[in-house]
Design a protein around this motif. Structure first.
Motif, PDB file in Angstrom:
ATOM      1  N   LYS A  86      34.872  80.717 -21.987  1.00  0.00           N
ATOM      2  CA  LYS A  86      35.048  79.885 -23.183  1.00  0.00           C
ATOM      3  C   LYS A  86      33.730  79.782 -23.942  1.00  0.00           C
ATOM      4  CE  LYS A  86      36.662  75.321 -24.697  1.00  0.00           C
ATOM      5  NZ  LYS A  86      37.200  73.999 -24.257  1.00  0.00           N
ATOM      6  N   TYR A  87      32.623  79.810 -23.196  1.00  0.00           N
ATOM      7  CA  TYR A  87      31.298  79.724 -23.801  1.00  0.00           C
ATOM      8  C   TYR A  87      30.465  80.918 -23.334  1.00  0.00           C
ATOM      9  CZ  TYR A  87      32.822  74.866 -24.281  1.00  0.00           C
ATOM     10  OH  TYR A  87      33.533  73.734 -24.563  1.00  0.00           O
ATOM     11  N   LEU A 113      33.354  74.808 -16.676  1.00  0.00           N
ATOM     12  CA  LEU A 113      33.447  74.920 -18.132  1.00  0.00           C
ATOM     13  C   LEU A 113      33.747  76.339 -18.612  1.00  0.00           C
ATOM     14  CD1 LEU A 113      30.444  72.640 -19.249  1.00  0.00           C
ATOM     15  CD2 LEU A 113      32.852  72.035 -18.969  1.00  0.00           C
ATOM     16  N   GLU A 358      22.275  70.330 -16.252  1.00  0.00           N
ATOM     17  CA  GLU A 358      23.616  69.887 -16.645  1.00  0.00           C
ATOM     18  C   GLU A 358      23.577  69.208 -18.013  1.00  0.00           C
ATOM     19  OE1 GLU A 358      23.470  68.872 -12.124  1.00  0.00           O
ATOM     20  OE2 GLU A 358      22.043  69.227 -13.750  1.00  0.00           O
ATOM     21  N   LYS A 362      25.581  70.589 -21.296  1.00  0.00           N
ATOM     22  CA  LYS A 362      26.639  69.768 -21.884  1.00  0.00           C
ATOM     23  C   LYS A 362      26.310  69.342 -23.312  1.00  0.00           C
ATOM     24  CE  LYS A 362      28.672  67.985 -17.614  1.00  0.00           C
ATOM     25  NZ  LYS A 362      28.981  66.777 -16.793  1.00  0.00           N
ATOM     26  N   SER A 363      25.043  69.101 -23.584  1.00  0.00           N
ATOM     27  CA  SER A 363      24.670  68.731 -24.963  1.00  0.00           C
ATOM     28  C   SER A 363      24.872  69.898 -25.917  1.00  0.00           C
ATOM     29  CB  SER A 363      23.222  68.242 -25.006  1.00  0.00           C
ATOM     30  OG  SER A 363      22.332  69.313 -24.724  1.00  0.00           O
ATOM     31  N   LEU A 365      26.891  72.701 -25.408  1.00  0.00           N
ATOM     32  CA  LEU A 365      28.241  73.248 -25.459  1.00  0.00           C
ATOM     33  C   LEU A 365      29.303  72.205 -25.803  1.00  0.00           C
ATOM     34  CD1 LEU A 365      28.053  75.444 -22.219  1.00  0.00           C
ATOM     35  CD2 LEU A 365      27.477  76.094 -24.573  1.00  0.00           C
ATOM     36  N   LEU A 366      29.116  70.965 -25.345  1.00  0.00           N
ATOM     37  CA  LEU A 366      30.148  69.943 -25.519  1.00  0.00           C
ATOM     38  C   LEU A 366      29.746  68.864 -26.524  1.00  0.00           C
ATOM     39  CD1 LEU A 366      31.117  69.421 -21.765  1.00  0.00           C
ATOM     40  CD2 LEU A 366      32.079  71.052 -23.408  1.00  0.00           C
ATOM     41  N   GLY A 367      28.496  68.851 -26.938  1.00  0.00           N
ATOM     42  CA  GLY A 367      28.050  67.821 -27.875  1.00  0.00           C
ATOM     43  C   GLY A 367      27.831  66.480 -27.208  1.00  0.00           C
ATOM     44  N   GLU A 368      27.637  66.492 -25.886  1.00  0.00           N
ATOM     45  CA  GLU A 368      27.373  65.246 -25.161  1.00  0.00           C
ATOM     46  C   GLU A 368      25.869  65.026 -25.105  1.00  0.00           C
ATOM     47  OE1 GLU A 368      29.213  65.364 -21.334  1.00  0.00           O
ATOM     48  OE2 GLU A 368      31.233  65.720 -22.144  1.00  0.00           O
TER      49      GLU A 368
END
Length: 369
Positions: A86-87, A113, A358, A362-363, A365-368
């Motif tokens: 996916k990424y 992910l 991590e 996550k920041s 790829l996921l915007g977290e």
């Protein structure tokens, strides 16, 4: 590049012919001049690189792609397969490192992910062919070539670590249309980027150990001297090349902890592999490109994601002893579209501190955040 023989010719032809003849008439002086020229040529100019796969050169042990100009680029793959990912990430390793750098590889998270990552030996490193014409732009185009050869799709993510920032800033400048997002981890700075105020640049420059001030200065002002400067034995060369980098106490503590646990070091250098084609086209070419005259100033780059379809992150340890944090703060101030993360208690090995890889993944790829 300065050529001592050419300089002598210029000296002879610039109204110094009579003096030159008088020098030649003294055979003792002539022998010394000849010896000096031979010494200069031997010490200023490195031996040719030992190309991987060539007669007498190192063997090719891993996969490689053929680039637009016929050069080979060696790579490694991590995570899930390309067809189910996916990424998709292109990772750019740092100084004296290589495609085996797993600094941001997290097996469980990659599986969860559906992340695929390709790392590669930058030109002249490991098993990638040297590029004597290497620039920040050519590296970005190498990355684009690699992504296309591996069929990663129209867009991909870039994570650039330390001196790998050449690929990070280069991709933002030259191939922004191919980017899904970018993370710069402890990126090395070029003190001569024009946007830096002179007082700030000087302040940061003087935070380096004295030997690094000299080594970096030579790379910028006299690149033709870089090989000699970092191989001679008269006075200290770059502290990183000498194996005595200015790591922060937090980095040294991390290294000691890893050794005690029998775990991998934060940046596996594989020194022999990294330099097997020669110093000149690997780590020393890196110094020339990284600290030389750039074709652009990163602080003048436009936002590649004006509609927030992607993001750019810059992560830096507050205690980094290799790259002064005050310059990253200035970059973040100039480029307001960058998500700047300054980490207290962290040195240069940003992704190797507990939980950081991590958070970085996550920041991005996921915007977290």
């Amino acid at each position: 590049m300065c050529n001592p023989i050419r300089e002598l010719v210029i000296f002879v032809t610039n109204d110094n012919l009579q003096l030159f003849y008088s020098i030649l008439s003294d055979q003792n002086i002539l022998c010394k001049v000849s010896g000096l020229l031979a010494w200069a040529y031997q010490n200023l100019y490195p031996p040719p690189p030992l190309l991987c796969g060539s007669p007498g050169g190192p063997p090719v042990t891993g996969p490689r792609v053929v680039l637009r100009d016929g050069r080979h680029l060696a790579y490694n793959e991590y995570g899930v397969s390309r067809d189910v990912a996916k990424y998709k990430i292109v990772f750019v390793h740092g100084f004296s490192s290589c495609r085996f750098d797993e600094s941001v590889y997290h097996p469980e998270l990659f599986e969860e992910l559906k992340i695929y990552m390709v790392t590669f030996d930058r030109p002249g490193y490991g098993e990638s062919d040297p590029d004597p014409k290497r620039t920040v732009k050519s590296l970005a185009l190498d990355m684009e070539d690699l992504a296309d050869k591996l069929e990663l799709g129209s867009k991909f993510y870039v994570i650039a670590y330390s001196m790998g920032q050449q690929g990070g800033w280069g991709s933002l400048k030259y191939i922004p249309h191919r980017l899904a997002g970018v993370a710069l981890l402890a990126p090395v700075v070029n003190y001569w980027w024009s946007s830096f105020p002179s007082n700030l640049m000087i302040e940061a420059y003087k935070l380096q150990p004295r030997q690094d001030q000299w080594a970096v200065g030579v790379a910028h002002y006299a690149p033709w001297l870089v090989y000699w400067w970092n191989t001679q034995k008269w006075f200290p060369c770059s502290s990183v090349i000498a194996g005595k980098p200015n790591f922060s106490p937090s980095d040294l503590e991390l290294l000691a902890k890893r050794r005690a646990e029998g775990g991998p070091t934060p940046i596996p250098t594989r020194k022999a592999y990294v330099r097997q084609q020669g110093l000149a086209e690997s780590i020393l070419r890196d110094m020339k490109v990284g600290f030389g005259k750039w074709e652009f100033d990163p602080m003048e780059i436009d936002n590649p994601f004006p509609t927030n379809e992607g993001s750019v992150h810059l992560w830096h340890g507050e205690e980094d002893g290799l790259v002064p944090v005050l310059l990253q703060r200035y970059i973040a101030k100039k480029l307001s579209w960058i998500h700047y993360h300054e980490l207290p208690g962290v040195g240069h090995f940003v992704p190797s501190y507990d939980g950081k890889k991590e958070t970085i993944l996550k920041s991005l790829l996921l915007g977290e955040y």
